[in-house]
Structure formats: C-alpha cells, structure tokens
Design an enzyme around this catalytic site. Sequence first.
Site, PDB file in Angstrom:
ATOM      1  N   ASP A  78       0.835  -1.205   0.000  1.00 34.90           N
ATOM      2  CA  ASP A  78       0.000   0.000   0.000  1.00 34.90           C
ATOM      3  C   ASP A  78       0.866   1.251   0.000  1.00 34.90           C
ATOM      4  O   ASP A  78       2.050   1.224   0.347  1.00 34.90           O
ATOM      5  CB  ASP A  78      -0.934   0.014   1.202  1.00 34.90           C
ATOM      6  CG  ASP A  78      -0.188   0.087   2.531  1.00 34.90           C
ATOM      7  OD1 ASP A  78       0.721  -0.745   2.727  1.00 34.90           O
ATOM      8  OD2 ASP A  78      -0.499   0.963   3.360  1.00 34.90           O
ATOM      9  N   GLU A 145       0.184  -0.952   5.687  1.00 38.30           N
ATOM     10  CA  GLU A 145       1.264  -0.556   6.585  1.00 38.30           C
ATOM     11  C   GLU A 145       1.129   0.907   6.976  1.00 38.30           C
ATOM     12  O   GLU A 145       1.412   1.293   8.123  1.00 38.30           O
ATOM     13  CB  GLU A 145       2.613  -0.798   5.887  1.00 38.30           C
ATOM     14  CG  GLU A 145       3.832  -0.570   6.773  1.00 38.30           C
ATOM     15  CD  GLU A 145       4.383   0.848   6.722  1.00 38.30           C
ATOM     16  OE1 GLU A 145       5.304   1.150   7.500  1.00 38.30           O
ATOM     17  OE2 GLU A 145       3.884   1.659   5.909  1.00 38.30           O
TER      18      GLU A 145
END
Length: 483
Positions: A78, A145
Amino acid sequence: MGVLSDLEPKRVFYYFEEITKIPHGSGNVDGISDYLVDFAEKRQLFCIQDKWKNVIIVKEASAGYEEEPAVILQGHMDMVAVKKPDCDIDLKKDGLRVAVDGDRIYAEGTSLGGDDGIAVAYALALLDSDTIKHPRLEVVLTVDEEVGMDGARMIDLSMLQGRRMLNLDSEEEGIFLTSCAGGARVDCRLPLELENMEGIAYEIEISGLKGGHSGAEIHKERGNSNCLFGRLLWNLTERLGIGIQALEGGLADNAIPRETRAVLVATPEDSAAFTEICDATAAGIGEELATRDPEFRISVTEKKKGSFLCVKGQDARRAAGFLNALPNGVQAMSPDMPGLVETSLNLGMLRLTEEGLCAGFSVRSSVESAKNALIARLSSVTALAGGSQNVTGDYPGWKYRINSPLRDKMTALYEDMYGEKPRVEAIHAGLECGILAAKISDLDCVSFGPQMNDIHTTEETLSISSVKRVWEYLVRLLEEKDN
C-alpha cells in the site's frame, strides 16, 4: 512503451511502472494484491494470499545455493495516496501519471508510492529472473502498513523457513536501519452541537506548507496546517462570536498536513475585526516559519451572507481551546543517540462531522512508557474538553540486535563495493520489523532502500541512479554465499 521503459534496471522499472497503474492506496489493495497472486501463478511459484490480502511468494534456491539459509524479502504493497487540490485523478480508481525529470521519477499531481512500491518492484524482478543466483527467497508483502501496520499484525508467517530478513522500506541510500520506534494511532472526538447562525461565511485556507513524513521529518519542525488552524481559531474566538460551518485538514495520520480548509461564519459587524485577526495571525506565523516553510499562507475569501448550520458560541470556543491545547511535534530527543527523536506525535487529520470534531494522531516513541504517557496526555486533554479517545494500530518498536551476522555481512559487502562503510542507524519512523520479529524467533533483520525524497506528499521523488545501485547491491548480497 512505458514512460520508464528506457531506464535501468529494466525489469525493476517495468514492474514499478506496472504497479503505478494499479490504485493501491491504504485500504484499497485488492487490485495490487490480486496482481501479485496472478504474477506468482503464471510463474508456478508457491503463493499464499490471506483474507486480509497479504501475499507470500516463495522461490526455491538456485542450483548450488540449496544449503544457504533462506532469505525473507519484505515490504508493503500500500501507499499513502494524496493529490494536489486541482488534480483530476481519482486515487481509488485511477493509476498514477509517472514522469521523469533528470534522475528523478515523480507522479504528476499525486504522491508516487515509491514507499513502498519499489520494494514490490525489486521483489518481482528477482522472482522473475532466471539468471540471478540466490538462496530460497520468501517474499512477504503486507497491506495497510501506512495506516497502522494492520497487514503485518495479522499475517501468519509460520510456514517461513528464513531467519534473515531484508526489509526494503527505507528511503535513504547508504543507511542501514537496525531499530525503530513503536507507535499507535489515536483518534480524539469532541462532541459539538450544531445551531443556525446568521452572518457572513468566509472560506479559510491554510496552505503552502511542505508537509512530509511524520516519522522521518518531524524533527524539521515544519508547519502543521491543522495546528496552525487551531491557533487561528483560538485568536478569533477570543475576541469574536465565530461559527464553524465546515472543517477538513490533512490526509493521513502519519503525514504532516500541508493544507487545512474551513468555512467560518462571522456577524457583519465583526467583518473588519475578522479580517484583521486573520491577517495578524498569518503575519505572525509567517515570520516564525520564514525559513522552514516560506510559502505558508492563510487565504480568506468572503463567500455570502445567510443562515448557516454551525458550531457556535461556547462549543466553538471549546473546540478552539481543544485544538490550541493539543500537543504536537517532537516531545523528547533520545539521550543515547544524538539527533534521534525519541517521542513525537503528529496531528495528521482533522474533520468536522455530524458526530463532532475528529482529530487523528500518529504517536511514536522508542520508549514504550513514553509512548503510553503521551497517549495518556492526549486522553487527558480530550477528556477535559468533554471528548473521548480511541487507540488503534498499536505496534511495538524494533529493538537493536547486538549480534547480527546479517548486518555484518551487509556492511562488509557495502564497503567492498563502494569503498566506504554504510551508516548503521535507528529511525523514529515505524517499520514492520518489530511486529514481524515477534512472529519469527531469532529474526536477524536490516532495513535499507534507494533514495526517495518527500515521501507521503505530492512532491515525492525516487532517484533512478539510486534504484540501480541498490539493485546491484541487493543482487550481489543474495549471490554471495556465507561460506
């Protein structure tokens, strides 16, 4: 032909550009996760995709490397997806518009996602190669994350053989990270009543700030647009009866906010004083930030007269006091490592909703008790103002390992290749290494990566030459046997 087709190493930049075509902001990772699974299946590589969309891909050792210890390659899929106000890209649906300027890759109007798309690109280029020699590779790519390390927290790593991990989530070439701070997300909510107010609506915009990563750049003391708005609101409510009709600032709890917008309402008789206070506040802050954020500005635009549903009166003053009292920025420096931030927090997100005023923080510290004390301080301020607090995404720090064969091997190789020693450091920003180390006994880990600047902002860039150097180093590292 892609924009990055002529760049070396070709396969790394090919996969990096492919990744930029897939929307993959935090919370929107289905597309990138499924792409990774499809990649593995086409190459008949062992692959696991869990229900959270984390992906593990395994490639067995090259001939002659079967006895070498397995290596875990780790990063996150991400990105912090932010864009400029005038950018027409829908970051939930559209790919990025990558471009090249000299040695820099950037995305037009948006963040680039080099953090941590380059880790994914390195991993895919290695997995796709038939010529690079390597031990068993266990590629671990996590989700979300950037919003609390949720993927790392939930992933099952029990099938991994590796006890050495290369985390590819660092942004400064030549620096090996070997420990990091722990942290948490803290959301404070202040309930407020909405009432009708007659007056003139003014659109307020705080902008021109540099922003940045709240872990890597909090020590630079750049302006935080949400905090600066709180200061302006306090100055206004001290003298005038102000209504707050709308408020929105920041895009992620871990990014220093660059822009905050609000619609405030003042009575016609207070119009001159309203403008005077805004101008005086802007002048004072501008002088303070002249070196760190020279482009800072407060824009005030008179919109229309009418009746507006607002937070007003005592609630508006309570909101102003709450914002002005909230701590922000560096709270303590490390007594053991000069220049390292020990404890900090960042007011990254600010919203006025039907439920009240919502303030989202990223809290970090390399000392667990200090982190908890800062969270308690936020709770105290919020409670005194009449609000409540919720803590999520609490993650541990990553403790320095005194004896690290991996670090020793990497340092010796770096010195052999480049004629100088790398810097071995700790970092205030959070990494997934601490969470993953708790899942893998005796994990030996080092974090490194190519040079990136202004991550988590629309000015983010990735160095082409640095990507090449780090790739060459990574390949040599995998090819070099222990014995």
